[in-house]
Design a protein around this motif. Structure first.
Motif, PDB file in Angstrom:
ATOM      1  N   SER A  95     -11.014 -42.009 -33.607  1.00 18.09           N
ATOM      2  CA  SER A  95     -11.784 -43.349 -33.246  1.00 18.09           C
ATOM      3  C   SER A  95     -10.959 -44.387 -32.708  1.00 18.09           C
ATOM      4  N   ILE A  96      -9.750 -43.756 -32.324  1.00 16.92           N
ATOM      5  CA  ILE A  96      -8.521 -44.298 -31.859  1.00 16.92           C
ATOM      6  C   ILE A  96      -9.117 -44.473 -30.062  1.00 16.92           C
ATOM      7  N   ARG A  97      -9.158 -43.522 -30.145  1.00 15.29           N
ATOM      8  CA  ARG A  97      -9.273 -42.809 -28.322  1.00 15.29           C
ATOM      9  C   ARG A  97     -10.931 -42.959 -28.131  1.00 15.29           C
ATOM     10  N   ILE A  98     -11.904 -42.329 -28.406  1.00 15.56           N
ATOM     11  CA  ILE A  98     -13.332 -42.853 -28.419  1.00 15.56           C
ATOM     12  C   ILE A  98     -13.586 -44.483 -27.997  1.00 15.56           C
ATOM     13  N   PRO A  99     -13.520 -45.179 -28.178  1.00 17.53           N
ATOM     14  CA  PRO A  99     -14.001 -47.269 -28.174  1.00 17.53           C
ATOM     15  C   PRO A  99     -12.825 -47.360 -27.284  1.00 17.53           C
ATOM     16  N   ALA A 100     -11.186 -46.470 -27.051  1.00 14.94           N
ATOM     17  CA  ALA A 100     -10.368 -46.524 -25.942  1.00 14.94           C
ATOM     18  C   ALA A 100     -11.241 -46.562 -24.401  1.00 14.94           C
ATOM     19  N   GLY A 101     -11.789 -45.322 -24.642  1.00 13.02           N
ATOM     20  CA  GLY A 101     -12.236 -44.314 -23.468  1.00 13.02           C
ATOM     21  C   GLY A 101     -12.778 -45.193 -23.068  1.00 13.02           C
ATOM     22  N   VAL A 102     -14.325 -45.599 -24.038  1.00  9.22           N
ATOM     23  CA  VAL A 102     -15.626 -46.415 -23.153  1.00  9.22           C
ATOM     24  C   VAL A 102     -14.903 -47.829 -23.298  1.00  9.22           C
ATOM     25  N   ASN A 103     -14.533 -48.213 -23.686  1.00 11.67           N
ATOM     26  CA  ASN A 103     -13.311 -50.240 -23.449  1.00 11.67           C
ATOM     27  C   ASN A 103     -12.459 -50.556 -21.797  1.00 11.67           C
ATOM     28  N   GLY A 104     -11.894 -49.108 -21.803  1.00  9.40           N
ATOM     29  CA  GLY A 104     -10.618 -49.090 -20.531  1.00  9.40           C
ATOM     30  C   GLY A 104      -9.586 -49.529 -21.176  1.00  9.40           C
ATOM     31  N   ASN A 105      -9.137 -48.997 -21.953  1.00  6.89           N
ATOM     32  CA  ASN A 105      -8.268 -49.398 -22.958  1.00  6.89           C
ATOM     33  C   ASN A 105      -7.468 -47.856 -22.741  1.00  6.89           C
ATOM     34  N   LEU A 106      -5.739 -47.978 -23.531  1.00  9.10           N
ATOM     35  CA  LEU A 106      -5.547 -46.555 -23.025  1.00  9.10           C
ATOM     36  C   LEU A 106      -5.504 -46.413 -24.955  1.00  9.10           C
ATOM     37  N   GLY A 107      -5.575 -45.328 -25.683  1.00  8.65           N
ATOM     38  CA  GLY A 107      -5.713 -45.038 -26.816  1.00  8.65           C
ATOM     39  C   GLY A 107      -5.012 -43.467 -27.040  1.00  8.65           C
ATOM     40  N   LEU A 108      -3.917 -44.008 -28.199  1.00 15.16           N
ATOM     41  CA  LEU A 108      -3.048 -42.680 -28.222  1.00 15.16           C
ATOM     42  C   LEU A 108      -3.005 -42.125 -29.562  1.00 15.16           C
ATOM     43  N   LYS A 109      -3.846 -40.935 -30.327  1.00 13.43           N
ATOM     44  CA  LYS A 109      -3.408 -40.333 -31.260  1.00 13.43           C
ATOM     45  C   LYS A 109      -2.139 -39.760 -31.326  1.00 13.43           C
ATOM     46  N   PRO A 110      -1.302 -40.304 -31.765  1.00 17.18           N
ATOM     47  CA  PRO A 110       0.181 -39.976 -32.461  1.00 17.18           C
ATOM     48  C   PRO A 110      -0.251 -38.234 -32.770  1.00 17.18           C
ATOM     49  N   SER A 111       0.553 -37.961 -33.024  1.00 24.45           N
ATOM     50  CA  SER A 111       0.989 -36.231 -34.162  1.00 24.45           C
ATOM     51  C   SER A 111       0.622 -36.721 -35.383  1.00 24.45           C
ATOM     52  N   ARG A 112       0.791 -35.823 -36.191  1.00 22.09           N
ATOM     53  CA  ARG A 112       0.235 -35.545 -37.737  1.00 22.09           C
ATOM     54  C   ARG A 112       1.879 -35.496 -37.940  1.00 22.09           C
ATOM     55  N   GLY A 113       2.595 -36.265 -38.983  1.00 23.39           N
ATOM     56  CA  GLY A 113       3.344 -36.649 -39.111  1.00 23.39           C
ATOM     57  C   GLY A 113       4.417 -37.859 -37.833  1.00 23.39           C
ATOM     58  N   VAL A 114       3.387 -38.924 -37.501  1.00 26.04           N
ATOM     59  CA  VAL A 114       4.275 -39.840 -36.785  1.00 26.04           C
ATOM     60  C   VAL A 114       4.800 -41.497 -37.044  1.00 26.04           C
TER      61      VAL A 114
END
Length: 492
Positions: free
Chosen positions: A180-199
């Motif tokens: 849910s960070i990466r997919i809309p980032a991907g289809v809207n032209g943004n950078l989207g990082l899902k960090p590791s668990r524990g960040v």
């Protein structure tokens, strides 16, 4: 109203750039907030990305205790209407059931964001409880892709993605339970990082592994903004049930150096799922580009039972969301989800998951474990695996098969259909891996297509290093330097 800068000038600044101008005395945090509010007024009639602006925070960025001496110096920031709470503010979770719901306290991460100097100025759209792939229920709102209003933003960080892409703010809050960070980032032209668990902490909420399948983060337009956001906001709250990663040096300095020669795997064959030919061709093109940067690139895939992993992921979603809905019903003294206030697929999820047994959850957890071990072994040999962000092109607005207003009678068939499109993102959540969507490619309809990089647990900095190397190589021109049709520079 006279704005502090032209829209072109605004669009050329990332959050770090705006903060630098505040520190230099060239602009005030209040002027930045006013400009963001004006950007909402320009673009929101088309995109429906922002639900509410907090007028008091726009007028006075220190209203809720934002540290204007922090790294972001009062830069305006929009919050997804799900996840971290803001004391006294509405959080309605995309649901008619939750209309008028006000938070009674700040979450731990909210405090970290404010200490970092972010001015939390408003709320962005999300599908009901963050469950489906698009903020698209006509009874609530329909959020549209600023690149082409006939298409969805995907989700669930829908409004944040559209607000960043259309130039309203340089960065916004997002959450990610399966992409849910990466997919809309991907289809809207943004950078989207899902960090590791524990960040990033989810305190004061759940303390079990399935509670931290969903991860907090942001979408941005530059690598350094994401790096500084992670540096400033990471870390556990008192009483966390697991350890939190520490970075040997700030990511903001790490990204100034290129990574060494990386072993990068490419894959679009993800268990039973395959990408459309255009997405495969774009993945291959980016693979060749990375070879040109000196990396070793070839096709490879972890030796894991992806079918079993997705079955466990589906069990996790159904049981988690059923209990989320149960908790909300209890708050309102209800025994069942009201059909006029909760979307039909979410009611079916509640029915399917509310009586799940401990044995089912144990089997699910066993699959989580074996999948995570398989990816762990893979990342002993490979540094990064690259996939398209989605398997098929961005859906048009009104494509109900991916929505929780769908009339699909089977919860399991509905999830299986989701996975056919959004195949490449959920396992990073299941395994706690970092994963980053980079706006490097295009789908067959001329919309952005993110290229996703995943790495071993804790290697968030490596992904940001690679992205920064790419950013330098393309002269900062993500999306080939193009902007969406709905953008503050076009409107104003």
């Amino acid at each position: 109203m006279t704005l502090a800068m032209t829209w072109e000038e605004w669009a050329q600044h990332d959050a770090c750039g705006l903060a630098a101008r505040v520190r230099a005395g060239e602009v005030t945090a209040a002027e930045l907030a006013a400009q963001a509010a004006a950007g909402v007024a320009l673009t929101n009639p088309a995109t429906s990305a922002v639900i509410e602006l907090f007028d008091d925070c726009v007028a006075d960025p220190a209203t809720d205790g934002s540290n204007l001496d922090g790294a972001f110096a009062g830069v305006p920031f929009l919050m997804k209407d799900l996840g971290p709470t803001l004391k006294g503010r509405l959080q309605e979770m995309g649901s008619l059931l939750m209309r008028g719901n006000r938070a009674t306290s700040d979450s731990h991460l909210t405090g970290k964001m404010r200490q970092a100097g972010l001015n939390l100025v408003g709320r962005t759209t999300t599908p009901e409880f963050g469950v489906c792939s698009s903020a698209e229920n006509p009874a609530v709102y329909v959020t549209r892709n600023p690149w082409n209003l006939d298409y969805t933003t995907c989700g669930s960080s829908a409004g944040s993605a559209a607000a960043v892409a259309s130039g309203v703010v340089p960065m916004a809050h997002a959450t990610d339970g399966g992409g849910s960070i990466r997919i809309p980032a991907g289809v809207n032209g943004n950078l989207g990082l899902k960090p590791s668990r524990g960040v990033f902490s989810i305190a004061p909420y759940g303390s079990d592994l399935t509670s931290v399948v969903s991860i907090q983060g942001c979408q941005s337009r530059t690598v350094r903004d994401t790096a500084v956001f992670v540096d400033q906001c990471r870390g556990g709250a008192p009483g966390e049930f697991m350890p939190y990663w520490a970075a040997p040096e700030p990511y903001a300095t790490l990204i100034e150096r290129d990574p060494g020669r990386l072993r990068i795997a490419l894959s679009h064959e993800w268990g039973d799922y395959r990408a459309v030919p255009r997405h495969v061709a774009e993945l291959e093109r980016i693979g060749r580009f990375l070879e040109g940067l000196g990396h070793h690139v070839e096709w490879a895939l972890p030796a894991v039972d992806i079918r079993a992993a997705f079955a466990a992921q589906t069990t996790c979603y159904i049981t988690n969301f059923a209990q989320t809905i149960n908790g909300l019903l209890a708050l309102k003294g209800l025994e069942r989800p009201p059909e006029d206030l909760i979307e039909p697929m979410n009611i079916r999820i509640w029915e399917a998951g509310r009586h799940a047994s401990y044995a089912e959850r144990t089997a699910m957890q066993a699959a989580f474990n074996t999948t995570a071990r398989g990816f762990g072994a893979f990342f002993e040999e490979w540094d990064v695996i690259l996939t398209p962000i989605t398997a098929v092109p961005t859906p048009r607005v009104g494509t109900t098969e991916y929505l929780t207003i769908s009339d699909e009678p089977s919860v399991y068939a509905w999830f299986e259909n989701l996975w056919r499109n959004f195949a490449y993102t959920p396992l990073a959540n299941l395994c706690g891996l970092p994963a980053l969507s980079m706006p490097l490619a295009w789908n067959e309809h001329g919309l952005p297509l993110g290229i996703q990089a995943q790495a071993r647990q804790g290697a968030d900095g490596l992904l940001l290093q690679l992205a920064a190397q790419v950013e330098r190589a393309i002269g900062g021109r993500w999306n080939d330097g193009k902007r969406p049709g709905v953008h503050v520079t076009a409107a104003g």
